[in-house]
Design a protein around this motif. Sequence first.
Motif, short mmCIF file in Angstrom:
data_model
loop_
_atom_site.label_atom_id
_atom_site.label_comp_id
_atom_site.label_asym_id
_atom_site.label_seq_id
_atom_site.Cartn_x
_atom_site.Cartn_y
_atom_site.Cartn_z
N ARG A 64 0.87 -1.16 -0.38
CA ARG A 64 0.23 0.21 0.01
C ARG A 64 0.85 1.10 0.00
NH1 ARG A 64 -3.43 0.48 4.69
NH2 ARG A 64 -4.09 2.86 3.96
N LEU A 65 1.55 1.63 0.48
CA LEU A 65 2.65 2.06 0.97
C LEU A 65 3.43 2.55 -0.59
CD1 LEU A 65 3.80 4.72 2.99
CD2 LEU A 65 5.30 3.42 3.37
N ASP A 66 3.96 1.84 -1.34
CA ASP A 66 4.21 1.45 -2.46
C ASP A 66 3.33 2.45 -3.78
OD1 ASP A 66 6.85 0.95 -4.41
OD2 ASP A 66 5.15 -0.49 -5.06
N ARG A 67 1.86 1.74 -3.57
CA ARG A 67 1.27 2.53 -4.47
C ARG A 67 1.16 3.24 -3.84
NH1 ARG A 67 -3.18 -2.25 -4.33
NH2 ARG A 67 -2.15 -4.02 -5.50
N LYS A 68 0.68 4.80 -3.00
CA LYS A 68 0.30 5.71 -2.55
C LYS A 68 1.84 6.60 -2.67
CE LYS A 68 -1.94 4.67 1.04
NZ LYS A 68 -2.67 5.58 2.59
N VAL A 69 3.30 6.70 -2.28
CA VAL A 69 4.37 6.79 -3.13
C VAL A 69 4.57 7.13 -4.73
CG1 VAL A 69 7.39 6.68 -3.01
CG2 VAL A 69 5.83 5.89 -1.27
N GLY A 70 4.14 5.77 -5.32
CA GLY A 70 3.86 6.45 -6.55
C GLY A 70 3.10 6.77 -7.64
N ARG A 71 1.85 6.85 -7.00
CA ARG A 71 0.69 7.99 -6.76
C ARG A 71 1.85 9.55 -6.74
NH1 ARG A 71 -3.51 5.46 -4.20
NH2 ARG A 71 -3.65 2.84 -4.88
N LEU A 72 1.93 10.01 -6.19
CA LEU A 72 2.89 11.32 -5.67
C LEU A 72 3.87 11.19 -6.02
CD1 LEU A 72 2.83 11.05 -1.42
CD2 LEU A 72 1.39 12.50 -2.90
#
Length: 86
Positions: free
Chosen positions: A70-78
Amino acid sequence: MKNNWLKAWRRLGAVLLLTLLSLPPLLAQTAQAAADTPEMADALRQSGKIYVVVLVILLILGGLLFYLVRLDRKVGRLEQELRDDK
């Protein structure tokens, strides 16, 4: 978007590969430690509580993995938003 998924799969593949490569030394240590099995492990195994211990460990590791994905996805979106703003 497709590029982010590809990068995520590559990262996951790299993590899995490193995990698989580190298993043989760990298993060798486990086999050596099995010769000196402590009484606590025998007692847990006989009473069936060892499965509860294994389940709790797996739940903790699964939760950590879920959190990291989940954290990787959020960082990817940012990161994508930052690239789009430029």
